[in-house]
Design an enzyme around this catalytic site. Structure first.
Site, PDB file in Angstrom:
ATOM      1  NE  ARG A 133      -3.663  -0.787  -0.093  1.00 39.70           N
ATOM      2  CZ  ARG A 133      -4.872  -0.948   0.417  1.00 39.70           C
ATOM      3  NH1 ARG A 133      -5.126  -1.950   1.234  1.00 39.70           N
ATOM      4  NH2 ARG A 133      -5.838  -0.116   0.115  1.00 39.70           N
ATOM      5  CD  GLN A 138      -2.208   6.525  -3.770  1.00 43.70           C
ATOM      6  OE1 GLN A 138      -2.319   7.381  -4.643  1.00 43.70           O
ATOM      7  NE2 GLN A 138      -2.175   6.836  -2.488  1.00 43.70           N
ATOM      8  CG  ASP A 141      -5.056  -0.389  -3.669  1.00 44.93           C
ATOM      9  OD1 ASP A 141      -5.561  -1.527  -3.536  1.00 44.93           O
ATOM     10  OD2 ASP A 141      -4.920   0.410  -2.724  1.00 44.93           O
ATOM     11  CB  SER A 144      -8.157   1.454  -3.243  1.00 42.40           C
ATOM     12  OG  SER A 144      -7.359   1.374  -2.081  1.00 42.40           O
ATOM     13  CE1 TYR A 237      -0.494   0.234   9.433  1.00 46.09           C
ATOM     14  CE2 TYR A 237       1.441   1.443  10.171  1.00 46.09           C
ATOM     15  CZ  TYR A 237       0.780   0.724   9.211  1.00 46.09           C
ATOM     16  OH  TYR A 237       1.388   0.498   7.999  1.00 46.09           O
TER      17      TYR A 237
END
Length: 375
Positions: A133, A138, A141, A144, A237
Site C-alpha cells: 500500500r 495506488q 490497487d 481500493s 495505525y
C-alpha cells in the site's frame, strides 16, 4: 531477418477467459486496456464472450486489436500472462501454460487446492491483493478501486431497504425529517458511502477507531462520531483497546444506535475475519424500520446477526449481508479493475513488449506468490 523473427517470437501473449465464479460479472481486460497492451507490443487473446456480462461486446475487443479464441483452454494454453478477476478453479489453473504469469485477485492461501495447482504448474502468481500500500502502487490497487464501488452500492441498497426518505422534504403534507445514516469504517468503501449518503440528502455520521479519519469524514460532509475512546497508535495505525476502553466504546455506541435509521458497516481487515462491532443486543435496540447493510459480510460481517448473502428481518430491523457488491457495478468496476491490471502488467513488459521481471522492484517482489528468496 533472423533478428526480426527472434523479436517476434519474444512478443508476449496476454490472455483472459470468462469468469466462472457465481455472480461474477467483472472482467480483468477491457477493450480500453486491450488497446493499450497491443500498443505496448503485446498480443492479446481472449475467450469469446469475455466481456458480455460487463456490457463489453466481442466486437469492441476486436476493434481494440484483441484476437478471439473459441475456448478457455485454448487461451490458457497459449498465454504467457493470464489476467483474471476472481481466482480460477484448480482445473482451469491446470490448463495454463507451465511457467506462465497469473495476475488477479488470487487469494492462493485461502484454498489449498488452488495454491497447490499454482505451484504444480510453476506459475509466477501475482495476487494483487498483496500489493504494497504505497503511493506508487495506488494506480494498481484493486482493493481500493473495487471498495469504492462497493461503498456506493451499499448505500443504494440501504436507501432501497429503508422505509423512509433519505433527504429532508418540505411538502403540503408536512415536513419529512432526513434519515440519520451512520457509516462504520472510514476506509475507501466507508468514505465513498459517506459521500453517497450525503448526496442522497441524509444526515450522515462516520465512525472509525482511528481519530485521524475525522478530517476525511468531515471533508465529505459527514459528522465524525466521537465516542470518547481513542485508539490512536504509533505510525498512523490503530492500537488495540483495553477491555475497559472497549466496553465503554461498545456501551456508548449501543446508546447512539438507538437514534440511527441506517447503518452501513464497512470495517474489514484484509486476510482476517471482520471485527464484530454491532452486537445482537445493539441491533435489537435499534428502532423498528432501521436498516443495517453489512459490507463486511464476505469475511463474517461486522454485525453478529449478519447472514452472508441474505437479507433478514430481526424484530423489525432489516439486516442485509450482500456479497461481491463491486460486481453489481460491473461496467465501471471492470474499467477500474482492468486499469489496475494494466498498470501492474506494464511493469512486466520491456520496451519491445517482451516479458521481463525486475525483482529489484518492490511491487513485484512483495506481490509475487510464493515469496521469492532474497538474492
Amino acid at each position: 531477418m533472423a533478428e526480426a523473427s527472434a523479436g517476434a517470437a519474444a512478443k508476449v501473449v496476454i490472455g483472459s477467459v470468462r469468469e466462472t465464479a457465481p455472480g461474477e460479472r467483472r472482467v480483468a481486460l477491457t477493450p480500453e486496456t486491450c488497446k493499450k497492451l497491443v500498443a505496448a507490443g503485446a498480443t492479446v487473446r481472449i475467450e469469446r464472450g469475455l466481456g458480455l456480462a460487463a456490457h463489453q461486446p466481442d466486437s469492441a475487443y476486436v476493434d481494440a486489436g484483441a484476437e478471439l479464441v473459441d475456448t478457455a483452454d485454448a487461451v490458457l494454453a497459449q498465454a504467457d500472462i493470464v489476467a483474471c478477476v476472481q481466482p480460477p478453479p484448480a482445473a482451469a489453473i491446470a490448463s495454463i501454460k507451465s511457467g506462465a504469469v497469473l495476475v488477479g485477485m488470487l487469494q492462493p492461501q485461502a484454498d489449498a487446492a488452488r495454491g497447490e495447482a499454482i505451484q504444480a504448474r510453476g506459475l509466477v502468481a501475482f495476487p494483487l491483493e498483496r500489493l504494497p500500500r504505497t503511493t506508487r502502487a495506488q494506480a494498481m490497487d484493486i482493493l481500493s478501486s473495487q471498495a469504492g464501488m462497493a461503498g456506493y452500492k451499499a448505500v443504494l441498497i440501504a436507501a432501497q431497504l429503508a422505509p423512509k426518505f433519505f433527504p429532508m422534504l418540505t411538502t403540503a403534507a408536512g415536513t419529512i425529517r432526513p434519515s440519520k445514516v451512520l457509516i462504520i469504517g472510514a476506509g475507501v468503501a466507508g468514505l465513498q458511502a459517506v459521500a453517497t449518503a450525503k448526496r442522497l440528502g441524509a444526515q450522515v455520521e462516520g465512525f472509525d477507531v482511528r481519530p485521524e479519519t475525522r478530517e476525511q469524514i468531515e471533508s465529505l460532509g459527514g459528522k465524525f462520531l466521537d465516542l470518547g475512546v481513542s485508539a490512536a497508535g504509533e505510525g498512523g495505525y490503530a492500537r488495540q483497546l483495553t477491555d475497559e476502553e472497549r466496553a465503554l466504546q461498545q456501551q456508548r455506541l449501543a446508546d447512539h444506535l438507538k437514534g440511527v435509521d441506517v447503518i452501513v458497516s464497512t470495517a474489514a481487515v484484509p486476510g482476517r475475519p471482520a471485527p464484530k462491532i454491532i452486537s445482537a443486543a445493539m441491533a435489537t435496540g435499534m428502532k423498528p424500520g432501521s436498516v443495517i447493510v453489512d459490507l463486511a459480510a464476505e469475511t463474517g460481517g461486522n454485525c453478529e446477526l449478519t447472514r452472508p448473502g441474505e437479507t433478514i428481518d430481526h424484530g423489525g430491523v432489516t439486516i442485509a449481508g450482500p456479497l461481491n457488491l463491486a460486481s453489481s457495478g460491473a461496467m465501471h468496476a471492470s474499467d477500474m479493475f482492468a486499469r489496475n491490471v494494466f498498470n501492474f502488467v506494464s511493469l512486466l513488459l520491456d520496451k519491445q513488449g517482451a516479458l521481463h521481471f525486475d525483482w529489484n522492484d518492490e511491487l513485484l517482489a512483495k506481490t509475487v506468490w510464493p515469496e521469492r528468496a532474497a538474492s
